[in-house]
Write an enzyme that holds these catalytic residues in place. Structure first.
Site, PDB file in Angstrom:
ATOM      1  N   ASP A   1       4.570   0.341   3.913  1.00 63.62           N
ATOM      2  CA  ASP A   1       4.043   1.691   4.110  1.00 63.62           C
ATOM      3  C   ASP A   1       5.118   2.530   4.787  1.00 63.62           C
ATOM      4  OD1 ASP A   1       2.403   3.863   4.258  1.00 63.62           O
ATOM      5  OD2 ASP A   1       1.053   3.045   5.768  1.00 63.62           O
TER       6      ASP A   1
ATOM      7  N   ASP B   1       3.658   6.434  -1.035  1.00 64.97           N
ATOM      8  CA  ASP B   1       4.376   5.885   0.114  1.00 64.97           C
ATOM      9  C   ASP B   1       4.038   4.425   0.412  1.00 64.97           C
ATOM     10  OD1 ASP B   1       1.765   6.241   1.072  1.00 64.97           O
ATOM     11  OD2 ASP B   1       2.482   6.538   3.120  1.00 64.97           O
ATOM     12  N   GLU B   2       3.364   3.735  -0.484  1.00 69.41           N
ATOM     13  CA  GLU B   2       3.024   2.351  -0.176  1.00 69.41           C
ATOM     14  C   GLU B   2       2.935   1.498  -1.424  1.00 69.41           C
ATOM     15  OE1 GLU B   2      -0.955   1.459   1.253  1.00 69.41           O
ATOM     16  OE2 GLU B   2      -1.624   3.460   0.658  1.00 69.41           O
TER      17      GLU B   2
END
Length: 435
Positions: free
Chosen positions: A13, A108-109
């Protein structure tokens, strides 16, 4: 426990991603509180930098409240979606270099299966050193951005672990340690448990995962139904056999209704959307999943059918968010001649929600903008509209982002609208990505 307790799954993350990109690209923002989100009166915070979080700012907070809490000198910025997407692509490429099994779940992950023989890492290796080396590589390749990772034997535990030591943290939950770690957490840590479910459980004296694990499956099923109750019973015991998959089967949930008479009153149509949103949110909660794509279907009096879709960079199960997106999409449909059918659907289903990057919620003033998702639409610039920041540092326009020798240079870019018109139901191919 997982089907194979030897599997080694990582969840990565990126830390305060949007705000971190802004601080990287604009040196004057470094060390200052930064809020990325909607700048209008109804705007919502998408991401707060760690400096801003010290004053109580957080994602999903109304921007007006963040302005009240944060000191003078705080930068309030609109988003530069192309810059975020391009930076994300650099990180995801690094992950794919290390394992063929990378499941990107948002901008974002991602989950990564590191288990040999396909992956590079097993539990007998120095997993912490390997993760630290990866994070150092991300800092170098992105020009200073940090990420946090969790390593565990299941996807659920890996995600929970990645949240335990932010920013730039490495948390490892080794085989056999899952229940000790899991049962100490709040019941809200379990996927599928939102505020309403947590409040209901609190009424039964259930506040931690350990409390939930002590409830019998028949009791949970009697309260929440077979699917949701059974899922809660399994997850509270760490039973998660989901595999990391590169591509997932497309799934959706939808509801539609045909009116007895054509309806042209927009307020009446919006009331119907509100009813549908509550029903969809209930179905999402019962099945323990969340959705990223919202679709409105409108059939005119002459049977011409239009669909409007928008893909969020986060997954939601909130009826209010679904309704708000549905209303926004419906605004682009001409209803003056009356609709004979109205439908609302959700797709891009995933097992967990993410509040950190609530961009489309944060920008109500942008109208029917379909924001870029994890692997990005945006290739067709002729259909795009620029997202222009409103004043202050947000007004600075820069060159488009580009990758040079694996490193990132600053920039910004457009967001894309999406819609179709046909004589039959149609979908929207303008915002394809990981669902």
């Amino acid at each position: 426990m997982p089907q194979d307790a030897r599997q080694c799954i990582m969840h990565l993350d990126l830390d305060a991603f949007f705000a971190a990109v802004e601080q990287r690209d604009k040196p004057s923002l470094r060390g200052r509180p930064v809020i990325v989100g909607g700048l209008g009166g109804r705007g919502v915070v998408a991401t707060a930098s760690y400096e801003a979080r010290r004053y109580g700012a957080r994602s999903a907070m109304p921007t007006i409240e963040a302005r009240r809490r944060c000191p003078a000198g705080t930068a309030f910025l609109a988003g530069r979606f192309a810059a975020y997407r391009t930076t994300s692509e650099v990180v995801m490429a690094m992950l794919r270099e290390r394992s063929p099994l990378v499941e990107q779940v948002s901008v974002d992950e991602a989950y990564v299966d590191l288990t040999p023989p396909g992956g590079p890492l097993g539990w007998d290796d120095d997993v912490e050193a390997w993760c630290r080396e990866l994070l150092e590589g991300i800092v170098e390749a992105t020009g200073g951005l940090t990420a946090s990772v969790g390593l565990a034997t299941t996807k659920m535990m890996a995600k929970l672990a990645s949240e335990m030591d932010k920013p730039a943290g490495v948390t490892v939950v080794r085989p056999g340690e899952e229940l000790e770690v899991l049962h100490a957490l709040s019941v809200r840590a379990i996927p599928g448990i939102g505020p309403a479910t947590a409040s209901r459980l609190h009424g039964f004296g259930v506040d931690t995962v350990a409390d939930l694990a002590r409830m019998s499956e028949p009791d949970l099923v009697s309260i929440f139904g077979t699917a949701h109750g059974g899922a809660l019973h399994r997850l509270a015991r760490g039973e998660d056999d989901r595999r990391v998959v590169v591509e997932r089967e497309a799934k959706s949930i939808s509801v539609e209704g045909t009116f007895e008479h054509d309806v042209s009153d927009r307020s009446a149509l919006e009331s119907e959307l509100a009813r549908m949103s509550r029903g969809l949110a209930g179905r999402l909660e019962r099945t323990g999943v969340f959705a990223r794509t919202i679709t409105v279907k409108a059939r005119q009096h002459d049977f011409t059918t239009q669909t409007r879709s928008g893909t969020l960079p986060f997954a939601t199960g909130d009826a209010g968010v679904i309704e708000r997106e549905g209303r926004r999409l419906l605004r682009s449909v001409d209803v003056t001649s009356g609709l004979r059918l109205l439908g609302l659907g959700v797709a891009g289903l995933t097992a967990h929600a993410q509040e950190e990057l609530s961009l489309e919620t944060a920008y109500p003033e942008l109208g029917e903008v379909a924001l870029p998702d994890a692997v990005g639409a945006l290739e067709d610039a002729s259909d795009a509209r620029d997202v222009v920041a409103q004043g202050g540092d947000a007004a600075d326009e820069e060159e488009p982002p580009r990758a040079v020798a694996g490193r990132m240079l600053p920039g910004g870019g457009p967001a894309r609208t999406c819609g179709t018109t046909s004589t039959e139901p149609a979908g929207c191919g303008g915002a394809a990505g990981v669902s």
